[in-house]
Motif scaffolding. Sequence first.
Motif, mmCIF file in Angstrom:
data_model
loop_
_atom_site.group_PDB
_atom_site.id
_atom_site.type_symbol
_atom_site.label_atom_id
_atom_site.label_comp_id
_atom_site.label_asym_id
_atom_site.label_seq_id
_atom_site.Cartn_x
_atom_site.Cartn_y
_atom_site.Cartn_z
ATOM 1 N N GLN A 96 0.839 -1.207 0.000
ATOM 2 C CA GLN A 96 0.000 0.000 0.000
ATOM 3 C C GLN A 96 0.871 1.253 0.000
ATOM 4 N N THR A 97 0.253 2.373 -0.378
ATOM 5 C CA THR A 97 0.890 3.665 -0.084
ATOM 6 C C THR A 97 0.429 4.056 1.322
ATOM 7 N N VAL A 98 1.018 5.099 1.878
ATOM 8 C CA VAL A 98 0.600 5.560 3.212
ATOM 9 C C VAL A 98 -0.881 5.937 3.176
ATOM 10 N N ALA A 99 -1.289 6.691 2.119
ATOM 11 C CA ALA A 99 -2.692 7.108 2.015
ATOM 12 C C ALA A 99 -3.604 5.880 1.955
ATOM 13 N N GLY A 100 -3.215 4.878 1.137
ATOM 14 C CA GLY A 100 -4.021 3.657 1.007
ATOM 15 C C GLY A 100 -4.168 2.955 2.339
ATOM 16 N N GLU A 101 -3.067 2.877 3.076
ATOM 17 C CA GLU A 101 -3.074 2.225 4.387
ATOM 18 C C GLU A 101 -4.013 2.970 5.361
ATOM 19 N N ARG A 109 -11.876 0.468 11.178
ATOM 20 C CA ARG A 109 -12.309 0.856 12.529
ATOM 21 C C ARG A 109 -13.648 1.583 12.535
ATOM 22 N N GLY A 110 -14.267 1.687 11.387
ATOM 23 C CA GLY A 110 -15.607 2.287 11.318
ATOM 24 C C GLY A 110 -15.670 3.713 11.836
ATOM 25 N N ARG A 111 -14.628 4.456 11.526
ATOM 26 C CA ARG A 111 -14.601 5.839 12.017
ATOM 27 C C ARG A 111 -14.874 6.795 10.881
ATOM 28 N N SER A 112 -15.265 8.015 11.252
ATOM 29 C CA SER A 112 -15.343 9.029 10.209
ATOM 30 C C SER A 112 -14.154 9.961 10.398
ATOM 31 N N VAL A 113 -13.464 10.206 9.287
ATOM 32 C CA VAL A 113 -12.260 11.025 9.356
ATOM 33 C C VAL A 113 -12.333 12.083 8.274
ATOM 34 N N ASP A 114 -11.985 13.299 8.635
ATOM 35 C CA ASP A 114 -11.915 14.387 7.671
ATOM 36 C C ASP A 114 -10.544 14.279 6.980
ATOM 37 N N TRP A 115 -10.546 13.973 5.669
ATOM 38 C CA TRP A 115 -9.275 13.722 4.984
ATOM 39 C C TRP A 115 -8.375 14.950 4.986
ATOM 40 N N GLN A 116 -8.985 16.142 4.963
ATOM 41 C CA GLN A 116 -8.188 17.375 5.039
ATOM 42 C C GLN A 116 -7.334 17.391 6.300
ATOM 43 N N GLU A 117 -7.894 16.819 7.356
ATOM 44 C CA GLU A 117 -7.222 16.754 8.638
ATOM 45 C C GLU A 117 -6.001 15.823 8.535
ATOM 46 N N VAL A 118 -6.187 14.715 7.814
ATOM 47 C CA VAL A 118 -5.088 13.757 7.613
ATOM 48 C C VAL A 118 -3.955 14.459 6.857
ATOM 49 N N VAL A 119 -4.323 15.194 5.811
ATOM 50 C CA VAL A 119 -3.322 15.890 4.997
ATOM 51 C C VAL A 119 -2.568 16.910 5.866
ATOM 52 N N LYS A 120 -3.315 17.590 6.721
ATOM 53 C CA LYS A 120 -2.708 18.617 7.587
ATOM 54 C C LYS A 120 -1.704 17.992 8.570
ATOM 55 N N ARG A 124 2.420 18.418 8.816
ATOM 56 C CA ARG A 124 3.150 18.812 10.039
ATOM 57 C C ARG A 124 4.245 17.804 10.378
ATOM 58 N N LEU A 125 3.974 16.544 10.038
ATOM 59 C CA LEU A 125 4.959 15.496 10.351
ATOM 60 C C LEU A 125 5.965 15.305 9.219
ATOM 61 N N ASP A 126 5.804 16.125 8.165
ATOM 62 C CA ASP A 126 6.681 16.016 7.011
ATOM 63 C C ASP A 126 6.640 14.593 6.435
ATOM 64 N N LEU A 127 5.424 14.101 6.265
ATOM 65 C CA LEU A 127 5.218 12.730 5.794
ATOM 66 C C LEU A 127 4.478 12.774 4.463
ATOM 67 N N ASP A 128 5.056 12.123 3.447
ATOM 68 C CA ASP A 128 4.450 12.116 2.123
ATOM 69 C C ASP A 128 3.445 10.958 2.037
ATOM 70 N N LEU A 129 2.165 11.298 1.842
ATOM 71 C CA LEU A 129 1.110 10.273 1.846
ATOM 72 C C LEU A 129 1.204 9.337 0.639
ATOM 73 N N LYS A 130 1.948 9.770 -0.392
ATOM 74 C CA LYS A 130 2.041 8.938 -1.602
ATOM 75 C C LYS A 130 3.148 7.882 -1.515
ATOM 76 N N THR A 131 3.959 7.949 -0.464
ATOM 77 C CA THR A 131 5.079 6.989 -0.327
ATOM 78 C C THR A 131 4.553 5.563 -0.157
ATOM 79 N N PRO A 132 5.128 4.604 -0.901
ATOM 80 C CA PRO A 132 4.763 3.206 -0.642
ATOM 81 C C PRO A 132 5.245 2.808 0.756
ATOM 82 N N VAL A 133 4.402 2.066 1.456
ATOM 83 C CA VAL A 133 4.725 1.667 2.826
ATOM 84 C C VAL A 133 6.071 0.937 2.889
ATOM 85 N N LYS A 134 6.341 0.119 1.857
ATOM 86 C CA LYS A 134 7.588 -0.675 1.901
ATOM 87 C C LYS A 134 8.851 0.200 1.832
#
Length: 306
Positions: A96-101, A109-120, A124-134
Motif C-alpha cells: 500500500q501507499t501511506v494514504a491507502g493504508e 475501525r468504522g470511524r469518520s475522518v476528515d481527509w483534510q485533517e489527515v493531509v494537515k 506537520r509530520l513532514d510525511l508524504d502520503l504517496k510513499t509506498p509503505v515498503k
Amino acid sequence: MSVNEELAIQTQGLVKYYGRVQALFGLDLEVRQGEIFGFLGPNGAGKTTTIRCLLDLIRPDGGSVRVLRMDPQKEPVAVRKRVGYLPGELHLEDNQTVAGELHYLVGLRGRSVDWQEVVKIASRLDLDLKTPVKNLSKGNKQKVGVLQALMHHPDLLLLDEPTVGLDPLMQQEVLRMIAEEQARGATIFFSSHNLSEVQETAGRVGIIRKGKIVEVAETEMLIQRAIRRVRIRFKQAVDVEFLCRIPGVKLLSGEGGLNATVQIDGEIDSLIKALAAFSVSDMDIERPSLEEIFLAYYESGRKEAN
Ligand code: ATP
C-alpha cells in the motif's frame, strides 16, 4: 466495580499471565478525563501488556477494566471507535501507499475522518502520503503510527512510546500535537522511556515495576518531594555538625567548616530556619530530574530482587 464518571481509564486488580510468565500482578490504575498521564517503567515491567488489556487485544486473567466508562471485553468496537491507539510495533501492509493504508484503517475501525485533517497532520509530520509503505524508514513508519492514532481526534489516546525513533524536531511536533489534543478535551495515556519529555508533557505520572503500580503522583509533586541536595557556603567557618540534628537532613560533606553539602528528604523549611543563625554567603539547591527519581525506584527494585 463502581464506575467513576471522572475517569477515562480504571483498572482494578489486573492480572495477566503469558503461559507461566506473570506479567501483571494486580494492577490498579486510574487516569482522569482530560489529563496527560505518563506511564513509566523499565523494560518488561508490563506497560504494553496493560495498554493491550485496555483495548481487549489481550484478555486479562483477573481484575476489571473500564475505558471511557465501558467494559472493553463487552464493548470492544465501541471502545476502539473512541480511542486512538499507537502500538509499540505497528503492522503496516507493504503493498500500500501511506494514504491507502490510512484509508484502509479508517474503514476497518468504522470511524469518520476528515481527509483534510489527515493531509494537515501529515504535512506537520513532514510525511508524504504517496510513499509506498515498503519504502518507509523506521521514523516515517512511526509518523504513520502517530497519524493513524490522532487522525480522528479521539476522546482517548493510548500511545506506546509515541516519539521513539523520531528526530528531535519531530519529537517536539508530536508533543505539541499531544498537548493540542488535550486542549481539545482528549485524555492522553502514554508510555515513554524519554523522561525529560514526560516531565515536560505529563500532568501526572505512574511508575510500574514488575507488573504493579509503585507510584502515582503529579509530575511536579514527585519532583518537589524528592530528595534534594543542598550546597551551603558560610562566610566564616562553622561547626557543621549542627546540620545533622535537623530532621530529614543528612550531612554529606563539610570541608573546613566553610562549605557543607547536605541531602534533604522532605521540607526544606527547618534547614532554612537553622541556617538563619549563621552568615551564609551562598546556597545551591539541586532538584533531581524525573530521570533520577525514576532511576531511584528502578534501583531499589533491583536491590529487592537481588
Ligand atoms: P518495554 O518497555 O520493554 O516495552 P513493557 O513494560 O511494555 O516493556 P511488556 O511487554 O508488557 O513490558 O512485558 C511484560 C512481561 O511480560 C515481560 O516479562 C515480558 O517478557 C512478558 N511478555 C510480554 N509479552 C509476552 C508474550 N507474548 N509471551 C510471553 N511473555 C510475554
